[in-house]
Design a protein around this motif. Structure first.
Motif, short mmCIF file in Angstrom:
data_model
loop_
_atom_site.label_atom_id
_atom_site.label_comp_id
_atom_site.label_asym_id
_atom_site.label_seq_id
_atom_site.Cartn_x
_atom_site.Cartn_y
_atom_site.Cartn_z
N THR A 246 -7.52 38.83 51.12
CA THR A 246 -6.44 38.36 50.26
C THR A 246 -5.41 37.56 51.06
N PHE A 247 -5.07 38.09 52.24
CA PHE A 247 -4.13 37.40 53.14
C PHE A 247 -4.66 36.02 53.53
N LEU A 248 -5.94 35.93 53.87
CA LEU A 248 -6.54 34.65 54.24
C LEU A 248 -6.49 33.66 53.08
N LEU A 249 -6.83 34.13 51.91
CA LEU A 249 -6.86 33.23 50.75
C LEU A 249 -5.46 32.75 50.39
N LEU A 250 -4.48 33.65 50.45
CA LEU A 250 -3.11 33.24 50.17
C LEU A 250 -2.61 32.25 51.22
N GLY A 251 -3.02 32.49 52.47
CA GLY A 251 -2.58 31.63 53.56
C GLY A 251 -3.10 30.21 53.46
N ALA A 252 -4.12 30.00 52.64
CA ALA A 252 -4.65 28.65 52.46
C ALA A 252 -3.74 27.80 51.58
N PHE A 253 -2.82 28.46 50.84
CA PHE A 253 -1.88 27.73 50.01
C PHE A 253 -0.61 27.44 50.81
N PRO A 254 -0.14 26.19 50.84
CA PRO A 254 1.01 25.83 51.66
C PRO A 254 2.25 26.70 51.45
N PHE A 255 2.53 27.09 50.19
CA PHE A 255 3.72 27.90 49.92
C PHE A 255 3.67 29.21 50.68
N PHE A 256 2.55 29.94 50.54
CA PHE A 256 2.44 31.24 51.21
C PHE A 256 2.30 31.05 52.72
N GLN A 257 1.59 30.01 53.14
CA GLN A 257 1.41 29.74 54.56
C GLN A 257 2.76 29.55 55.25
N LYS A 258 3.65 28.81 54.58
CA LYS A 258 4.98 28.57 55.14
C LYS A 258 5.73 29.88 55.34
N HIS A 259 5.64 30.77 54.37
CA HIS A 259 6.35 32.05 54.48
C HIS A 259 5.71 32.96 55.52
N PHE A 260 4.38 32.92 55.64
CA PHE A 260 3.72 33.71 56.67
C PHE A 260 4.08 33.21 58.06
N LEU A 261 4.06 31.88 58.23
CA LEU A 261 4.29 31.30 59.55
C LEU A 261 5.73 31.45 60.01
N TYR A 262 6.67 31.04 59.16
CA TYR A 262 8.06 31.00 59.60
C TYR A 262 8.80 32.31 59.34
N ALA A 263 8.34 33.09 58.36
CA ALA A 263 8.96 34.38 58.05
C ALA A 263 10.47 34.26 57.95
N HIS A 264 10.95 33.14 57.44
CA HIS A 264 12.38 32.84 57.45
C HIS A 264 13.19 33.69 56.47
N LYS A 265 12.51 34.31 55.53
CA LYS A 265 13.23 35.13 54.56
C LYS A 265 13.41 36.58 55.04
N PHE A 266 12.78 36.92 56.16
CA PHE A 266 12.94 38.28 56.69
C PHE A 266 14.15 38.30 57.62
N ASN A 267 15.29 38.69 57.07
CA ASN A 267 16.50 38.72 57.89
C ASN A 267 17.41 39.86 57.46
N THR A 268 18.47 40.05 58.19
CA THR A 268 19.39 41.17 57.94
C THR A 268 20.75 40.69 57.44
N LEU A 269 20.79 39.53 56.79
CA LEU A 269 22.06 38.99 56.33
C LEU A 269 22.75 39.91 55.32
N PHE A 270 21.97 40.74 54.63
CA PHE A 270 22.59 41.59 53.61
C PHE A 270 23.39 42.74 54.22
N TRP A 271 23.25 42.98 55.53
CA TRP A 271 24.14 43.96 56.14
C TRP A 271 24.81 43.47 57.42
N HIS A 272 24.44 42.30 57.92
CA HIS A 272 25.09 41.72 59.10
C HIS A 272 25.85 40.45 58.73
N ASP A 273 27.09 40.35 59.16
CA ASP A 273 27.89 39.15 58.95
C ASP A 273 27.83 38.33 60.23
#
Length: 393
Positions: free
Chosen positions: A25-52
């Motif tokens: 499932t991970f491989l198949l999702l990774g073939a789509f640019p939208f999911f690939q971008k999130h897997f590669l850059y992981a830019h949405k995984f952050n601690t902004l909701f508790w760190h200023d």
């Protein structure tokens, strides 16, 4: 009573089938640019909701030692940045810095910290590009900034790429290079720090950004005091065949036993990040001076250290002006390497005293903590000190 082998078959099939199904499932999702971008850059995984991140004092910095601000890119994105003062410099201006307003600056040119950098004719600046995931103050990044500024006279400029932290936009290869170029442009044209007093450095994904930024400016005839890559990789499709996220989650490595299938999935990779080719081009464009340093930890479980070997080979071949085959390059590198008793080494390629490519394998530090090592700080020092013998191990 012993269970019949058939009684084990179903639970065994289920236990194996679940991870295999998840991987497919991970491989198949990774073939789509939208999911690939999130897997590669992981830019949405952050601690902004508790760190200023507008309050850097949380990470042990003195009041106004760090100035958060933003800068603009050529394609209209707004990039979040930190300018970090070295403590020795901070001490000289402590009273004014302590009295100034703290937090995010809407016009950094009006701040005391900017004036200190702008009006110091001897200021040295490190432009630092971090790896994927998180934000500018996540994980080991503040500790790395402390390592670089607590006992030196070096300023640090670091950014969050587009889509990361508080920066606008969405990440892409071209976009991240625009972000890196914007940071260096700001340093040279707003802060007025000449390239000869700037070291650009990156870790992990940041090494690919650094390679792209260095190549961009080399094509304009701009040469920096140093270019430093820590835990780098040759190109993304090649990396994914051996990369393990977080040190234990395989990406394409299970497919290495099936080369056609591996190549099939590598073909879906959108952002190639051809750092090895960029470094060779950087070397070929050098006219006056280049200090290119590659550092990797032997115990890096995420990006194997032989990825830096590939970077060194590409840059070294360009330096010596030959495209050596595997056997020839192995023999050449052996002659230009100092091996240590712990299995690590320093390899050096140079075409003249002013063009030096250095690869250093260190025993510890893994993928991230290597940024806190003295080896990284020493590499910065070598870049800034023209009288230092960069060819010594």
């Amino acid at each position: 009573m012993a269970r019949h082998p058939s009684q084990w078959a179903v639970p065994l099939a289920v236990s194996l089938g679940i991870p295999v199904s998840l991987y497919v499932t991970f491989l198949l999702l990774g073939a789509f640019p939208f999911f690939q971008k999130h897997f590669l850059y992981a830019h949405k995984f952050n601690t902004l909701f508790w760190h200023d991140i507008d309050r850097p004092e949380y990470w042990g910095f003195a009041r106004n030692q760090v100035t958060p601000f933003s800068l603009d890119t050529v394609d209209g994105e707004t990039i979040y940045a930190w300018h970090i003062l070295p403590l020795a410099t901070y001490l000289k201006h402590e009273e004014k810095l302590q009295a100034a307003p703290a937090g995010f600056s809407r016009d950094i040119t009006q701040t005391e910290s900017f004036n200190i950098l702008r009006h110091d004719p001897d200021a040295r600046l490190i432009v630092s590009f971090h790896g994927n995931a998180g934000h500018i103050a996540q994980a080991i990044r503040p500790a790395n900034f402390h390592t670089l500024t607590d006992t030196s006279h070096y300023h640090v400029l670091s950014i969050d790429y587009r889509g990361f932290g508080k920066s606008t936009g969405s990440p892409s290869e071209a976009g991240l290079i625009h972000d890196g170029v914007a940071a260096v442009d700001w340093a040279m044209h707003v802060a007025r720090v000449p390239a000869s007093r700037i070291v650009i450095m990156g870790q992990s994904l940041g090494t690919a950004v650094t390679s792209g930024v260095a190549e961009h400016f080399a094509m304009q005839g701009v040469e920096f005091a140093g270019v430093l890559l820590v835990a780098g990789f040759s190109n993304l499709p090649n990396l994914l065949s051996s990369y393990t996220a977080a040190g234990f989650i395989p990406v394409l490595s299970p497919l290495r036993s099936f080369p056609p299938v591996l190549r099939f999935f590598q073909g879906f990779v959108v952002d190639k990040w051809q750092s090895a080719d960029r470094l060779a081009h950087l070397v070929s464009l050098t006219r006056a001076r280049l200090r290119l340093t590659l550092i990797h930890a032997k115990n890096d479980l995420e990006i194997p250290y032989y990825q830096s070997d590939a970077l060194f080979r590409s840059a070294a071949n360009a330096t010596i002006g030959q495209d050596l085959d595997d056997k020839q390059f192995s023999a050449w590198k052996k002659q230009n390497t100092v091996n240590r008793d712990d299995g690590t080494f320093v390899a050096i390629a140079k075409s003249d005293p002013n063009v030096v490519i250095r690869e250093e394998l260190v025993p510890y530090g893994g993928h991230n903590d290597v940024m806190l090592s003295s080896t990284v700080a020493l590499a910065v020092m070598r870049s800034f000190e023209p009288d230092t013998d960069a060819t010594s191990p």
